[in-house]
Design an enzyme around this catalytic site. Structure first.
Site, PDB file in Angstrom:
ATOM      1  CB  SER A  26     -15.447  27.639  13.304  1.00  0.00           C
ATOM      2  OG  SER A  26     -14.270  28.219  12.807  1.00  0.00           O
TER       3      SER A  26
ATOM      4  CB  ALA B 233     -19.765  30.642   8.160  1.00  0.00           C
TER       5      ALA B 233
ATOM      6  CG  ASP C 124     -11.107  31.694   8.385  1.00  0.00           C
ATOM      7  OD1 ASP C 124     -10.385  32.075   7.452  1.00  0.00           O
ATOM      8  OD2 ASP C 124     -11.156  30.513   8.779  1.00  0.00           O
TER       9      ASP C 124
HETATM   10  O1  PMV Z   1      -9.051  27.495   9.217  1.00  0.00           O
HETATM   11  P1  PMV Z   1      -8.873  27.642   7.743  1.00  0.00           P
HETATM   12  O2  PMV Z   1      -8.519  26.377   7.080  1.00  0.00           O
HETATM   13  O3  PMV Z   1     -10.004  28.354   7.102  1.00  0.00           O
HETATM   14  O4  PMV Z   1      -7.557  28.559   7.522  1.00  0.00           O
HETATM   15  C1  PMV Z   1      -7.379  29.797   8.109  1.00  0.00           C
HETATM   16  C2  PMV Z   1      -6.320  30.585   7.421  1.00  0.00           C
HETATM   17  C3  PMV Z   1      -4.933  30.574   8.055  1.00  0.00           C
HETATM   18  O5  PMV Z   1      -4.202  31.600   7.386  1.00  0.00           O
HETATM   19  C4  PMV Z   1      -4.211  29.236   7.838  1.00  0.00           C
HETATM   20  C5  PMV Z   1      -4.967  30.856   9.560  1.00  0.00           C
HETATM   21  C6  PMV Z   1      -5.352  32.281   9.933  1.00  0.00           C
HETATM   22  O6  PMV Z   1      -5.595  32.502  11.135  1.00  0.00           O
HETATM   23  O7  PMV Z   1      -5.390  33.171   9.066  1.00  0.00           O
END
Ligand code: PMV
Length: 302
Positions: free
Chosen positions: A90, A92, A133
């Site tokens: 999401s 990306a 992310d």
């Molecule tokens: O959504 P994912 O699976 O890429 O995980 C995000 C990383 C977490 O640390 C679990 C949540 C965050 O907001 O940092």
């Protein structure tokens, strides 16, 4: 018409802990999401990868608002990354969309700014994400990320030195026991019942990250792998490792991986393993595939 890309990501150290202000290390993958925008009377999405288009349309509206864009677009998305697997699909796509808009209006933004626009979209998916992310999706490379309030100077984002490029293998369980939002909420409720124990876990995670930064700088893959194994132990303590995560982690270690852990929110999703070299990465991926899971290799540090 204009195009933008966003990198897939994998978290090497610090998922979940990052939500509580502990630094995390993430890597941009060779897999990318590609987003094309074509001016149109209404907003619409064309994609063979995406099932719930409404949530993406909502996220795009937030990004447009942040960027001050009033026009509408037909948005063609080639996800390029498995969705809902802990690889930041999401983020990306949100980064790809923000970059496509910047290109459409021939405006140059720094990666930090693109990441900040994409964060508005990420909130639609994940509530109150740490921001790792969208940062990794915008920057690529190997990044140290620390969530920090605006009044303390904002998030810390630092490119890490990687002495020696290395090969990783991503194994995908193909299942997810809840969304990132739900898994983050589960950790929060465990923390509320066990504040004292969590304080110790946080100290341990910080120590792991400090050592991992040095191991990357020295090109010490053996140590990096050991630290990944320990990080997986801490994630198990948070309750986010499933049987499938454990299967992939142990298959990878059995195939000689220097280290393996779940990556991202867990509850299934993906695992990351550190290989000795390219040939070994393929062997580790094959071992994971033999257990019935998807797997692919990616080079990091170039
Ligand atoms: O959504 P994912 O699976 O890429 O995980 C995000 C990383 C977490 O640390 C679990 C949540 C965050 O907001 O940092």
């Amino acid at each position: 018409m204009a195009v933008g890309i966003g990198y897939g990501k994998s978290i090497l150290f610090g998922e979940h802990f990052v939500v509580y202000g502990i630094p995390a290390i993430g890597i941009g993958l060779m897999k990318k999401a590609e987003v094309e925008v074509i001016k149109s009377p209404n907003m619409s999405i064309e994609s063979k990868d995406i099932r719930d288009k409404n949530v993406f349309l909502q996220a795009f509206e937030e990004i447009k608002k942040g960027m001050g864009v009033k026009d509408n677009f037909r948005v063609k998305i080639n996800a390029g990354i498995p969705l809902s697997a802990g690889m930041g699909s999401s983020a990306a796509i949100c980064v790809g969309f923000a970059r496509a808009l910047a290109n459409e209006y021939k405006t140059r933004f720094k990666s930090e700014q693109i990441a900040a626009f994409a964060y508005q979209g990420e909130k639609v998916f994940h509530g109150n994400p740490s921001g790792i992310d969208n940062t990794l999706a915008a920057f690529g490379g190997t990044i140290l990320f620390q969530k920090r309030p605006f009044w303390l100077g904002g998030d810390i984002i630092r490119h890490l030195k990687v002495k020696k490029p290395f090969w990783i293998v991503i194994g995908n369980t193909g299942k997810r026991m809840g969304s990132t939002k739900e898994l983050v909420a589960g950790v929060k409720s465990l923390k509320q019942k066990n504040e004292e124990i969590f304080a110790y876990l946080f100290v341990l995670e910080r120590k792991l990250i400090e050592r991992a930064i040095k191991a990357l700088e020295r090109g010490d893959l053996e140590e990096l792998g050991q630290l990944m194994n320990m990080n997986h132990g801490l994630l198990s303590a948070l309750g986010v490792s499933t049987l499938d995560n454990a299967k992939i982690v142990y298959m990878a270690r059995k195939a000689g991986a220097l280290g393996a852990k779940l990556t991202g929110a867990g509850g299934g999703g993906c695992c990351i393993a550190l290989a000795k070299d390219e040939k070994h990465a393929k062997a580790v991926a094959d071992a994971i595939k033999r257990e019935g899971f998807d797997a692919f290799c990616s080079k990091v540090g170039e």
